[in-house]
Design a protein around this motif. Structure first.
Motif, PDB file in Angstrom:
ATOM      1  N   ILE A 174       0.492   3.816  -3.098  1.00  0.00           N
ATOM      2  CA  ILE A 174      -0.051   5.149  -2.835  1.00  0.00           C
ATOM      3  C   ILE A 174       1.019   6.212  -3.091  1.00  0.00           C
ATOM      4  O   ILE A 174       0.735   7.261  -3.671  1.00  0.00           O
TER       5      ILE A 174
ATOM      6  N   LEU B  21      -9.224  11.220  -3.067  1.00  0.00           N
ATOM      7  CA  LEU B  21      -8.171  11.536  -2.106  1.00  0.00           C
ATOM      8  C   LEU B  21      -7.394  12.779  -2.523  1.00  0.00           C
ATOM      9  O   LEU B  21      -7.157  13.669  -1.706  1.00  0.00           O
TER      10      LEU B  21
ATOM     11  N   LYS C 254      -9.709   2.926   2.477  1.00  0.00           N
ATOM     12  CA  LYS C 254      -9.008   2.101   1.493  1.00  0.00           C
ATOM     13  C   LYS C 254      -9.977   1.005   1.059  1.00  0.00           C
ATOM     14  O   LYS C 254     -10.802   0.588   1.867  1.00  0.00           O
TER      15      LYS C 254
ATOM     16  N   LEU D  15      -6.346   7.564   6.786  1.00  0.00           N
ATOM     17  CA  LEU D  15      -6.459   6.765   5.565  1.00  0.00           C
ATOM     18  C   LEU D  15      -6.458   5.312   6.015  1.00  0.00           C
ATOM     19  O   LEU D  15      -5.426   4.786   6.409  1.00  0.00           O
TER      20      LEU D  15
ATOM     21  N   ASP E 123     -10.511   9.083   5.018  1.00  0.00           N
ATOM     22  CA  ASP E 123     -10.729   8.439   3.730  1.00  0.00           C
ATOM     23  C   ASP E 123     -10.471   6.948   3.893  1.00  0.00           C
ATOM     24  O   ASP E 123      -9.638   6.548   4.709  1.00  0.00           O
TER      25      ASP E 123
ATOM     26  N   VAL F 148      -7.980   2.999  -1.912  1.00  0.00           N
ATOM     27  CA  VAL F 148      -7.939   4.421  -2.209  1.00  0.00           C
ATOM     28  C   VAL F 148      -8.624   4.722  -3.542  1.00  0.00           C
ATOM     29  O   VAL F 148      -8.371   4.076  -4.547  1.00  0.00           O
TER      30      VAL F 148
ATOM     31  N   ASN G  91       0.833  -1.210   0.000  1.00  0.00           N
ATOM     32  CA  ASN G  91       0.000   0.000   0.000  1.00  0.00           C
ATOM     33  C   ASN G  91       0.866   1.258   0.000  1.00  0.00           C
ATOM     34  O   ASN G  91       0.581   2.215  -0.719  1.00  0.00           O
TER      35      ASN G  91
END
Length: 125
Positions: free
Chosen positions: A17, A111, A104, A81, A102, A106, A13
């Motif tokens: 990201i 975002l 995941k 997140l 927010d 994502v 991740n």
């Protein structure tokens, strides 16, 4: 270039990201646990922090509380997140000092929109 600190314990991740945000014009700093996130935030003074909540060493709730308690980092916006999608998790993140939340996996457009709005940066280039 705006700098974002991504505090995420899952390496896949973190890498994914980071790459996505870098392609959108952000410089991305990373930390793999909450304690490292607090330390890097103090050292680097990023423009914004993306904070996972389920972190080792120091969870994201406590890491956020520590960032907000430090006068040097208190004004840095922290966005939770996380895969935790319950209203109670959202409420706890906001109570800890996060300015937004927010989930995941994502949704990059959503975002980035939140990040740009918090940083006062209009539309994506």
């Amino acid at each position: 270039m705006r700098r974002i600190l991504l505090v995420e314990d899952n390496e896949m991740n973190r890498d994914a990201i980071s790459r996505l945000l870098e392609r959108r014009g952000f410089a991305v700093l990373t930390a793999a646990d909450g304690a490292e996130g607090v330390r890097r935030c103090r050292e680097e003074l990023p423009d914004l922090v993306l904070m996972d909540l389920g972190l080792p060493v120091l969870d994201g709730f406590e890491a956020t509380r520590r960032i907000k308690a430090d006068p040097a980092t208190a004004a840095i916006p922290v966005v939770a997140l996380t895969a935790r999608a319950l209203t109670s998790d959202r409420d706890a993140a906001l109570a800890a000092g996060c300015v937004d939340y927010d989930i995941k996996p994502v949704d990059l457009a959503r975002l980035v929109g939140k990040i740009r709005a918090l940083l006062g940066d209009g539309e994506a280039p």
